[in-house]
Motif scaffolding. Structure first.
Motif, PDB file in Angstrom:
ATOM      1  N   HIS A 178       1.497  29.862 -37.367  1.00 20.97           N
ATOM      2  CA  HIS A 178       2.239  28.668 -37.783  1.00 20.97           C
ATOM      3  C   HIS A 178       2.384  28.723 -39.295  1.00 20.97           C
ATOM      4  O   HIS A 178       1.391  28.819 -40.014  1.00 20.97           O
ATOM      5  CB  HIS A 178       1.464  27.428 -37.346  1.00 20.97           C
ATOM      6  CG  HIS A 178       2.142  26.136 -37.660  1.00 20.97           C
ATOM      7  ND1 HIS A 178       1.584  24.917 -37.369  1.00 20.97           N
ATOM      8  CD2 HIS A 178       3.333  25.845 -38.257  1.00 20.97           C
ATOM      9  CE1 HIS A 178       2.394  23.949 -37.754  1.00 20.97           C
ATOM     10  NE2 HIS A 178       3.453  24.494 -38.303  1.00 20.97           N
ATOM     11  N   VAL A 179       3.626  28.706 -39.769  1.00 23.77           N
ATOM     12  CA  VAL A 179       3.904  28.744 -41.206  1.00 23.77           C
ATOM     13  C   VAL A 179       4.385  27.361 -41.629  1.00 23.77           C
ATOM     14  O   VAL A 179       5.513  26.959 -41.319  1.00 23.77           O
ATOM     15  CB  VAL A 179       4.962  29.815 -41.559  1.00 23.77           C
ATOM     16  CG1 VAL A 179       5.158  29.886 -43.071  1.00 23.77           C
ATOM     17  CG2 VAL A 179       4.560  31.178 -41.008  1.00 23.77           C
ATOM     18  N   VAL A 180       3.499  26.627 -42.293  1.00 22.45           N
ATOM     19  CA  VAL A 180       3.872  25.313 -42.838  1.00 22.45           C
ATOM     20  C   VAL A 180       4.520  25.588 -44.190  1.00 22.45           C
ATOM     21  O   VAL A 180       3.851  25.921 -45.165  1.00 22.45           O
ATOM     22  CB  VAL A 180       2.640  24.409 -42.980  1.00 22.45           C
ATOM     23  CG1 VAL A 180       3.039  23.044 -43.529  1.00 22.45           C
ATOM     24  CG2 VAL A 180       1.937  24.261 -41.637  1.00 22.45           C
TER      25      VAL A 180
ATOM     26  N   VAL B   5       9.345  22.408 -43.835  1.00 19.39           N
ATOM     27  CA  VAL B   5       9.804  22.929 -42.550  1.00 19.39           C
ATOM     28  C   VAL B   5       8.637  23.636 -41.865  1.00 19.39           C
ATOM     29  O   VAL B   5       7.696  24.079 -42.526  1.00 19.39           O
ATOM     30  CB  VAL B   5      10.995  23.903 -42.690  1.00 19.39           C
ATOM     31  CG1 VAL B   5      12.266  23.166 -43.089  1.00 19.39           C
ATOM     32  CG2 VAL B   5      10.680  25.012 -43.699  1.00 19.39           C
ATOM     33  N   ASP B   6       8.724  23.758 -40.553  1.00 24.15           N
ATOM     34  CA  ASP B   6       7.700  24.450 -39.772  1.00 24.15           C
ATOM     35  C   ASP B   6       8.315  25.650 -39.072  1.00 24.15           C
ATOM     36  O   ASP B   6       9.267  25.511 -38.292  1.00 24.15           O
ATOM     37  CB  ASP B   6       7.088  23.507 -38.735  1.00 24.15           C
ATOM     38  CG  ASP B   6       6.243  22.429 -39.378  1.00 24.15           C
ATOM     39  OD1 ASP B   6       5.074  22.711 -39.697  1.00 24.15           O
ATOM     40  OD2 ASP B   6       6.771  21.302 -39.579  1.00 24.15           O
ATOM     41  N   PHE B   7       7.777  26.831 -39.382  1.00 23.66           N
ATOM     42  CA  PHE B   7       8.202  28.073 -38.750  1.00 23.66           C
ATOM     43  C   PHE B   7       7.039  28.651 -37.957  1.00 23.66           C
ATOM     44  O   PHE B   7       5.873  28.322 -38.194  1.00 23.66           O
ATOM     45  CB  PHE B   7       8.639  29.091 -39.797  1.00 23.66           C
ATOM     46  CG  PHE B   7      10.067  28.952 -40.249  1.00 23.66           C
ATOM     47  CD1 PHE B   7      11.008  29.929 -39.943  1.00 23.66           C
ATOM     48  CD2 PHE B   7      10.484  27.852 -40.995  1.00 23.66           C
ATOM     49  CE1 PHE B   7      12.319  29.814 -40.360  1.00 23.66           C
ATOM     50  CE2 PHE B   7      11.792  27.730 -41.416  1.00 23.66           C
ATOM     51  CZ  PHE B   7      12.721  28.711 -41.101  1.00 23.66           C
TER      52      PHE B   7
ATOM     53  N   SER C 265      -2.392  22.026 -35.006  1.00 21.72           N
ATOM     54  CA  SER C 265      -1.389  22.250 -36.052  1.00 21.72           C
ATOM     55  C   SER C 265       0.014  21.957 -35.531  1.00 21.72           C
ATOM     56  O   SER C 265       0.860  21.421 -36.255  1.00 21.72           O
ATOM     57  CB  SER C 265      -1.472  23.683 -36.584  1.00 21.72           C
ATOM     58  OG  SER C 265      -0.945  24.633 -35.679  1.00 21.72           O
ATOM     59  N   LEU C 266       0.280  22.273 -34.261  1.00 20.96           N
ATOM     60  CA  LEU C 266       1.605  22.027 -33.684  1.00 20.96           C
ATOM     61  C   LEU C 266       1.839  20.536 -33.446  1.00 20.96           C
ATOM     62  O   LEU C 266       2.959  20.033 -33.614  1.00 20.96           O
ATOM     63  CB  LEU C 266       1.749  22.807 -32.381  1.00 20.96           C
ATOM     64  CG  LEU C 266       1.743  24.336 -32.533  1.00 20.96           C
ATOM     65  CD1 LEU C 266       1.576  25.013 -31.184  1.00 20.96           C
ATOM     66  CD2 LEU C 266       3.009  24.816 -33.234  1.00 20.96           C
ATOM     67  N   LEU C 267       0.787  19.820 -33.050  1.00 24.23           N
ATOM     68  CA  LEU C 267       0.917  18.374 -32.871  1.00 24.23           C
ATOM     69  C   LEU C 267       1.157  17.693 -34.214  1.00 24.23           C
ATOM     70  O   LEU C 267       2.001  16.793 -34.334  1.00 24.23           O
ATOM     71  CB  LEU C 267      -0.339  17.821 -32.202  1.00 24.23           C
ATOM     72  CG  LEU C 267      -0.349  16.308 -31.956  1.00 24.23           C
ATOM     73  CD1 LEU C 267       0.805  15.877 -31.063  1.00 24.23           C
ATOM     74  CD2 LEU C 267      -1.696  15.878 -31.343  1.00 24.23           C
TER      75      LEU C 267
ATOM     76  N   ALA D 288       4.718  18.062 -35.224  1.00 26.55           N
ATOM     77  CA  ALA D 288       5.616  17.164 -34.492  1.00 26.55           C
ATOM     78  C   ALA D 288       5.540  15.739 -35.024  1.00 26.55           C
ATOM     79  O   ALA D 288       6.558  15.016 -35.050  1.00 26.55           O
ATOM     80  CB  ALA D 288       5.281  17.196 -33.010  1.00 26.55           C
ATOM     81  N   LEU D 289       4.360  15.325 -35.471  1.00 27.78           N
ATOM     82  CA  LEU D 289       4.204  13.975 -36.013  1.00 27.78           C
ATOM     83  C   LEU D 289       4.692  13.882 -37.453  1.00 27.78           C
ATOM     84  O   LEU D 289       5.258  12.868 -37.866  1.00 27.78           O
ATOM     85  CB  LEU D 289       2.729  13.557 -35.932  1.00 27.78           C
ATOM     86  CG  LEU D 289       2.143  13.424 -34.534  1.00 27.78           C
ATOM     87  CD1 LEU D 289       0.640  13.169 -34.600  1.00 27.78           C
ATOM     88  CD2 LEU D 289       2.851  12.322 -33.751  1.00 27.78           C
ATOM     89  N   ARG D 290       4.479  14.957 -38.215  1.00 28.99           N
ATOM     90  CA  ARG D 290       4.849  14.958 -39.629  1.00 28.99           C
ATOM     91  C   ARG D 290       6.359  15.089 -39.807  1.00 28.99           C
ATOM     92  O   ARG D 290       6.954  14.451 -40.671  1.00 28.99           O
ATOM     93  CB  ARG D 290       4.130  16.112 -40.322  1.00 28.99           C
ATOM     94  CG  ARG D 290       4.396  16.230 -41.822  1.00 28.99           C
ATOM     95  CD  ARG D 290       3.538  17.326 -42.450  1.00 28.99           C
ATOM     96  NE  ARG D 290       3.738  18.607 -41.798  1.00 28.99           N
ATOM     97  CZ  ARG D 290       2.797  19.284 -41.154  1.00 28.99           C
ATOM     98  NH1 ARG D 290       1.570  18.805 -41.051  1.00 28.99           N
ATOM     99  NH2 ARG D 290       3.058  20.458 -40.590  1.00 28.99           N
TER     100      ARG D 290
END
Length: 256
Positions: A4-6, A25-27, A201-203, A206-208
């Motif tokens: 996960h690349v924040v 962005v989230d990659f 991290s994925l949750l 989605a919230l951020r």
């Protein structure tokens, strides 16, 4: 493998009419192998997902990593030890869109070739293949050039050159794309730390940043509205290029 690349992306417009913005962005960076966290899936619906149909080939008719493997083989890259990775924004629920995603061939932790898969909000796609002639490592200081072939922004012409600086290490992503057309163009960057993806991290992602790629499309149109108010020249939708993929090369500064 699934990282996960924040990340943060920055865009700034070149020329007399100025405009700049920076967004989070989230990659994900993945070899599309098994053992993903429960909140992200390959080729099936989930909170986050990656579908082969969205990557590697004509838009909506992708073949995933098999397409990238064929692209490499056609250009003489036949190293079976290479790790083939996809860097992309995953779909959030039902919606998927990437202004640009990257296929990357890695050997010994260094990129040897990449394809920038560029998608426009007009529904078009064009891909730019970049590598050294001998497939030696691509370092962050190497500048790879590709002629612009596709209508991406209605505020930029289909002419000029993309200059890619491509940095991928074991702990970070740093990509710089400078589109240059005389004194006009756009500078875009993507940078972020790599971390092993987890459900938490994925949750948080989605919230951020709710709705993921749908938010990206909304922000693209928001910035288009700003440029319209600033009276930037507007170019209507242009025909898609005949070829899906074109070749880049090492950029050499004519000034020496």
């Amino acid at each position: 493998m699934l990282d996960h690349v924040v990340a943060r992306t920055h865009h700034s417009r070149r020329g007399a009419l100025k405009n700049a913005f920076t967004y989070g962005v989230d990659f994900v960076l993945t070899d599309l192998g098994p053992d993903w966290p429960g909140l992200i899936s390959c080729n099936r619906f989930n909170l986050w997902s990656i579908h082969d149909r969205d990557f590697g080939g004509p838009r909506g008719q992708g073949r995933g990593v098999a397409w990238f493997r064929e692209v490499l083989a056609e250009r003489g890259f036949l190293d079976d030890s290479a790790q083939l990775l996809l860097l992309a924004q995953p779909a959030c629920l039902w919606f998927q869109f990437n202004p640009v995603n990257f296929w990357i061939a890695m050997i010994d932790g260094t990129p040897r070739a990449f394809v920038a898969e560029v998608n426009s909000t007009f529904g078009q796609r064009h891909c730019y293949f970049c590598a050294h002639d001998d497939f030696r490592p691509i370092t962050r200081s190497d500048q790879m050039a590709a002629e612009k072939m596709m209508h991406v922004s209605p505020f930029q012409k289909i002419q000029g050159t993309y200059l890619f600086n491509f940095g991928v290490t074991s702990d970070a992503i740093n990509i710089r794309i400078s589109y240059e057309n005389g004194d006009q163009g756009v500078l875009a960057t993507l940078s972020g730390k790599r971390q092993t993806a987890s459900n938490w991290s994925l949750l948080r992602a989605a919230l951020r940043r709710p709705l993921g790629a749908a938010r990206v499309v909304a922000l693209i149109h928001w910035q288009a509205g700003i440029l319209t108010l600033k009276k930037a020249p507007f170019l209507r939708r242009q025909p898609a290029p005949e070829l899906l993929i074109s070749e880049g090369s090492r950029h050499r500064d004519p000034t020496g």
